[in-house]
Enzyme design. Structure first.
Site, PDB file in Angstrom:
ATOM      1  N   ASP A 141       0.849  -1.188   0.000  1.00 18.22           N
ATOM      2  CA  ASP A 141       0.000   0.000   0.000  1.00 18.22           C
ATOM      3  C   ASP A 141       0.888   1.243   0.000  1.00 18.22           C
ATOM      4  OD1 ASP A 141      -3.224   0.515   0.972  1.00 18.22           O
ATOM      5  OD2 ASP A 141      -1.829   2.195   1.062  1.00 18.22           O
ATOM      6  N   ASN A 194     -12.991  -3.131   2.533  1.00 18.49           N
ATOM      7  CA  ASN A 194     -13.937  -2.028   2.631  1.00 18.49           C
ATOM      8  C   ASN A 194     -14.905  -2.142   1.459  1.00 18.49           C
ATOM      9  OD1 ASN A 194     -12.602  -0.884   4.872  1.00 18.49           O
ATOM     10  ND2 ASN A 194     -11.128   0.124   3.535  1.00 18.49           N
ATOM     11  N   VAL A 232     -10.995   2.916  -3.802  1.00 19.80           N
ATOM     12  CA  VAL A 232     -10.673   2.366  -5.126  1.00 19.80           C
ATOM     13  C   VAL A 232     -11.695   1.264  -5.412  1.00 19.80           C
ATOM     14  CG1 VAL A 232      -8.953   1.242  -6.576  1.00 19.80           C
ATOM     15  CG2 VAL A 232      -8.213   2.880  -4.817  1.00 19.80           C
ATOM     16  N   HIS A 249     -10.341  -5.374  -3.370  1.00 16.82           N
ATOM     17  CA  HIS A 249      -9.014  -5.673  -2.839  1.00 16.82           C
ATOM     18  C   HIS A 249      -9.113  -6.024  -1.370  1.00 16.82           C
ATOM     19  CE1 HIS A 249      -9.861  -1.385  -2.575  1.00 16.82           C
ATOM     20  NE2 HIS A 249      -9.167  -1.367  -1.454  1.00 16.82           N
ATOM     21  N   HIS A 289      -7.142  -5.816   2.138  1.00 20.04           N
ATOM     22  CA  HIS A 289      -6.020  -5.240   2.871  1.00 20.04           C
ATOM     23  C   HIS A 289      -5.465  -6.334   3.787  1.00 20.04           C
ATOM     24  CE1 HIS A 289      -6.956  -0.845   2.187  1.00 20.04           C
ATOM     25  NE2 HIS A 289      -8.146  -1.356   1.944  1.00 20.04           N
TER      26      HIS A 289
HETATM   27  P1  5GP Z   1      -9.721   1.367   0.033  1.00 20.30           P
HETATM   28  O1  5GP Z   1      -9.771   2.697   0.746  1.00 20.30           O
HETATM   29  O2  5GP Z   1     -10.392   1.442  -1.325  1.00 20.30           O
HETATM   30  O3  5GP Z   1     -10.189   0.207   0.843  1.00 20.30           O
HETATM   31  O4  5GP Z   1      -8.184   1.078  -0.209  1.00 20.30           O
HETATM   32  C1  5GP Z   1      -7.456   1.665  -1.229  1.00 20.30           C
HETATM   33  C2  5GP Z   1      -6.014   1.617  -0.810  1.00 20.30           C
HETATM   34  O5  5GP Z   1      -5.226   1.876  -1.960  1.00 20.30           O
HETATM   35  C3  5GP Z   1      -5.631   2.678   0.234  1.00 20.30           C
HETATM   36  O6  5GP Z   1      -5.128   2.042   1.399  1.00 20.30           O
HETATM   37  C4  5GP Z   1      -4.580   3.517  -0.466  1.00 20.30           C
HETATM   38  O7  5GP Z   1      -3.539   3.921   0.390  1.00 20.30           O
HETATM   39  C5  5GP Z   1      -4.094   2.604  -1.577  1.00 20.30           C
HETATM   40  N1  5GP Z   1      -3.613   3.298  -2.758  1.00 20.30           N
HETATM   41  C6  5GP Z   1      -4.202   4.371  -3.367  1.00 20.30           C
HETATM   42  N2  5GP Z   1      -3.502   4.733  -4.460  1.00 20.30           N
HETATM   43  C7  5GP Z   1      -2.447   3.864  -4.544  1.00 20.30           C
HETATM   44  C8  5GP Z   1      -1.373   3.734  -5.475  1.00 20.30           C
HETATM   45  O8  5GP Z   1      -1.238   4.475  -6.453  1.00 20.30           O
HETATM   46  N3  5GP Z   1      -0.492   2.730  -5.229  1.00 20.30           N
HETATM   47  C9  5GP Z   1      -0.607   1.878  -4.165  1.00 20.30           C
HETATM   48  N4  5GP Z   1       0.330   0.940  -4.027  1.00 20.30           N
HETATM   49  N5  5GP Z   1      -1.622   1.974  -3.282  1.00 20.30           N
HETATM   50  C10 5GP Z   1      -2.529   2.952  -3.472  1.00 20.30           C
END
Ligand code: 5GP
Length: 116
Positions: A31, A87, A96, A100, A102
């Site tokens: 992340d 999430n 996003v 996915h 975590h």
């Molecule tokens: P969500 O909030 O959708 O459950 O998780 C999305 C995750 O993607 C977040 O923890 C965020 O830090 C991570 N993330 C967002 N943009 C990028 C990116 O460009 N590269 C990587 N490796 N992680 C990302």
């Protein structure tokens, strides 16, 4: 055609990422803003937007992801203590919209930190 997600761009190597595992069905990256000393995202290549959008046809894929969690946790040396979080939806913190998992490890969790 559906718009490419950020994670599809990472899968297609259009955006760089620190890849810790990949196979024909999924990819696992670190992340970019880790919430624990080890924080990786396990992402299916198939762009399912949210967990609730997965269907019966995705049963094998979801099973594959879950069995990969243990393999990756062992590879990263966090197999004794880690958490898996998905999430689902904006109000749950999803940013996003490409499913996915975590995987968070190497952090002492207590009731205070996550409230459960
Ligand atoms: P969500 O909030 O959708 O459950 O998780 C999305 C995750 O993607 C977040 O923890 C965020 O830090 C991570 N993330 C967002 N943009 C990028 C990116 O460009 N590269 C990587 N490796 N992680 C990302």
């Amino acid at each position: 055609m559906a718009q490419e997600t950020l994670f599809t761009k990472i899968i297609n190597r259009e955006i760089p990422a620190d890849v810790v595992y990949e196979d024909e069905l999924c990819i696992c990256i670190r992340d970019i803003a880790p919430k624990a000393p080890v924080h990786v995202l396990l992402i299916p290549r198939k762009p399912i937007p949210r967990l609730v959008d997965a269907s019966e046809a995705d049963r094998e894929l979801l099973g594959h992801l879950m069995t990969r969690v243990g393999v990756i946790a062992k590879d990263l040396g966090i197999e004794e203590a880690f958490r898996v979080i998905v999430n689902n939806g904006e109000d749950a913190g999803q940013t996003v919209f490409h499913l996915h998992l975590h995987i968070l490890g190497n952090k002492q969790y207590s009731e205070d930190q996550l409230g459960f």
